[in-house]
Scaffold this motif. Structure first.
Motif, PDB file in Angstrom:
ATOM      1  N   GLY A 199     -12.385   4.689   8.410  1.00 42.69           N
ATOM      2  CA  GLY A 199     -12.655   5.976   9.050  1.00 42.69           C
ATOM      3  C   GLY A 199     -12.855   7.092   8.034  1.00 42.69           C
ATOM      4  O   GLY A 199     -13.806   7.880   8.142  1.00 42.69           O
ATOM      5  N   ILE A 200     -11.980   7.183   7.067  1.00 41.27           N
ATOM      6  CA  ILE A 200     -12.120   8.210   6.031  1.00 41.27           C
ATOM      7  C   ILE A 200     -13.160   7.782   5.004  1.00 41.27           C
ATOM      8  O   ILE A 200     -14.041   8.561   4.617  1.00 41.27           O
ATOM      9  N   ARG A 241     -14.345  -4.986   3.591  1.00 39.40           N
ATOM     10  CA  ARG A 241     -13.754  -6.309   3.807  1.00 39.40           C
ATOM     11  C   ARG A 241     -14.594  -7.235   4.677  1.00 39.40           C
ATOM     12  O   ARG A 241     -14.598  -8.434   4.477  1.00 39.40           O
ATOM     13  N   ARG A 242     -15.300  -6.675   5.670  1.00 39.65           N
ATOM     14  CA  ARG A 242     -16.018  -7.532   6.632  1.00 39.65           C
ATOM     15  C   ARG A 242     -17.517  -7.375   6.450  1.00 39.65           C
ATOM     16  O   ARG A 242     -18.008  -6.249   6.295  1.00 39.65           O
ATOM     17  N   GLN A 301     -19.668  -4.763   8.094  1.00 38.63           N
ATOM     18  CA  GLN A 301     -19.482  -3.388   7.618  1.00 38.63           C
ATOM     19  C   GLN A 301     -20.515  -3.048   6.537  1.00 38.63           C
ATOM     20  O   GLN A 301     -20.977  -1.911   6.444  1.00 38.63           O
ATOM     21  N   ASP A 355     -12.195  -8.759  -0.450  1.00 42.94           N
ATOM     22  CA  ASP A 355     -10.854  -8.502   0.074  1.00 42.94           C
ATOM     23  C   ASP A 355      -9.966  -8.087  -1.088  1.00 42.94           C
ATOM     24  O   ASP A 355      -9.738  -8.873  -2.019  1.00 42.94           O
ATOM     25  N   LEU A 356      -9.469  -6.874  -1.023  1.00 39.03           N
ATOM     26  CA  LEU A 356      -8.646  -6.330  -2.104  1.00 39.03           C
ATOM     27  C   LEU A 356      -7.471  -7.240  -2.435  1.00 39.03           C
ATOM     28  O   LEU A 356      -7.096  -7.379  -3.609  1.00 39.03           O
ATOM     29  N   SER A 406      -2.701   9.040   0.783  1.00 41.11           N
ATOM     30  CA  SER A 406      -1.355   8.600   1.121  1.00 41.11           C
ATOM     31  C   SER A 406      -0.982   9.157   2.499  1.00 41.11           C
ATOM     32  O   SER A 406      -1.858   9.305   3.360  1.00 41.11           O
ATOM     33  N   TYR A 433       5.819   0.789   6.280  1.00 45.53           N
ATOM     34  CA  TYR A 433       4.561   1.436   5.864  1.00 45.53           C
ATOM     35  C   TYR A 433       4.854   2.699   5.044  1.00 45.53           C
ATOM     36  O   TYR A 433       4.287   2.904   3.967  1.00 45.53           O
ATOM     37  N   LYS A 436       3.971   3.290   1.098  1.00 50.35           N
ATOM     38  CA  LYS A 436       3.123   4.424   0.680  1.00 50.35           C
ATOM     39  C   LYS A 436       3.852   5.278  -0.355  1.00 50.35           C
ATOM     40  O   LYS A 436       3.254   5.722  -1.339  1.00 50.35           O
ATOM     41  N   LEU A 485      -4.045  11.439  11.672  1.00 47.12           N
ATOM     42  CA  LEU A 485      -5.506  11.510  11.700  1.00 47.12           C
ATOM     43  C   LEU A 485      -6.035  11.499  13.127  1.00 47.12           C
ATOM     44  O   LEU A 485      -5.538  10.754  13.976  1.00 47.12           O
ATOM     45  N   ARG A 498     -10.354  13.199  10.668  1.00 48.67           N
ATOM     46  CA  ARG A 498     -10.872  12.373   9.561  1.00 48.67           C
ATOM     47  C   ARG A 498     -12.062  13.074   8.889  1.00 48.67           C
ATOM     48  O   ARG A 498     -12.249  12.964   7.683  1.00 48.67           O
TER      49      ARG A 498
END
Ligand code: NAP
Length: 225
Positions: free
Chosen positions: A11-12, A32-33, A36, A51-52, A112, A130, A134, A156, A178
């Motif tokens: 989104g961002i 990743r996909r 996208q 993929d990170l 973050s 989470y 972060k 967001l 966003r």
């Protein structure tokens, strides 16, 4: 300027990529996909599929050559359990820091979160995890000698951007579109005299350009370049 966005299809990330491309920056990033990538291409954005969590630092570094600014806005988004959050938002940032070092990429902007986000709610253990991951990522980046900036957006929303924000080292947690987060990041990308700052971001009264430039001017005389 060459900007590499980890999480470019998000989104961002996708909003930031479109803004930077429109102003003539060279944009690349990791998504990743495969679908996208096709979507990004329709906006004239050529990015890299991967993929990170499956890349080590040398592999990510191989994608970063010539990068002036690395923006990290990937996140597991609370999906696929706490392990995915640790691997993406936590270990993924470690990989990005190491890759930046390997390639001599000095500037890293990290998206973050407010550590006290949603403290008024009865949050789940997953959400606490989470927030913990972060905060640890913030601490890890802040301990490096990179020219880092940590941006902590409030909750967001997908409402249209207003162009007006509050940006400060300490704010009360509310929300932010966003669109306005991406526009603030785009401004930060072009404001190099702003390293070593943690900035919180909410909707607010100040035009984005003014808010970012005020943070630049707030640096003490003789401060870091
Ligand atoms: N949601 C909030 O209210 C809020 C508030 C403050 C801060 N934030 C932070 O804002 C950041 C981004 O928000 P957003 O709205 O842009 O989220 P988003 O739309 O979910 O974007 C995150 C992107 O990261 C990608 N990603 C996740 N794991 C990955 C991996 N292993 N390898 C490569 N890419 C991966 C996701 O890919 P997929 O599309 O395949 O999932 C997604 O495109 C996150 O860091 C989040 O923690 C969120």
């Amino acid at each position: 300027m060459k900007v590499f966005i980890v999480g470019i299809a998000g989104g961002i990330g996708s909003r930031l990529a479109r803004l930077l491309t429109a102003t003539g920056d060279q944009v690349d990033g990791l998504y990743r996909r495969s679908e996208q990538g096709r979507h990004l291409e329709t906006h004239g954005i050529h990015a890299t599929h991967g993929d990170l969590t499956r890349l080590d630092a040398p592999a990510l570094a191989a994608l970063l050559h010539g990068t002036d600014v690395l923006v990290f806005t990937a996140g597991a988004g609370g999906k696929n359990g706490t392990g995915a959050t640790t691997a993406t938002d936590g270990t993924g940032l470690t990989t990005a820091v190491e890759a930046a070092r390997l390639t001599g990429t000095r500037r890293l902007l990290l998206v973050s979160v407010f550590p006290e986000a949603w403290r008024h709610r009865d949050v789940s253990d997953t959400f606490e995890h989470y927030i913990d991951v972060k905060k640890r990522a913030d601490a890890e980046l802040a301990a490096t000698d990179l020219d880092w900036t940590i941006l902590r957006p409030a909750a967001l929303t997908d409402e249209p951007g207003t162009g007006h924000i509050s940006l400060s080292p300490a704010l009360v947690h509310t929300d932010i579109t966003r669109d306005d987060v991406a526009a603030t990041l785009a401004e930060l990308v072009h404001a190099p005299r702003i390293p070593h700052q943690i900035l919180e971001l909410t909707q607010g009264p100040e035009p984005i350009t003014d808010a970012v430039h005020r943070q630049t001017h707030d640096l003490p005389t003789g401060g870091r370049p």
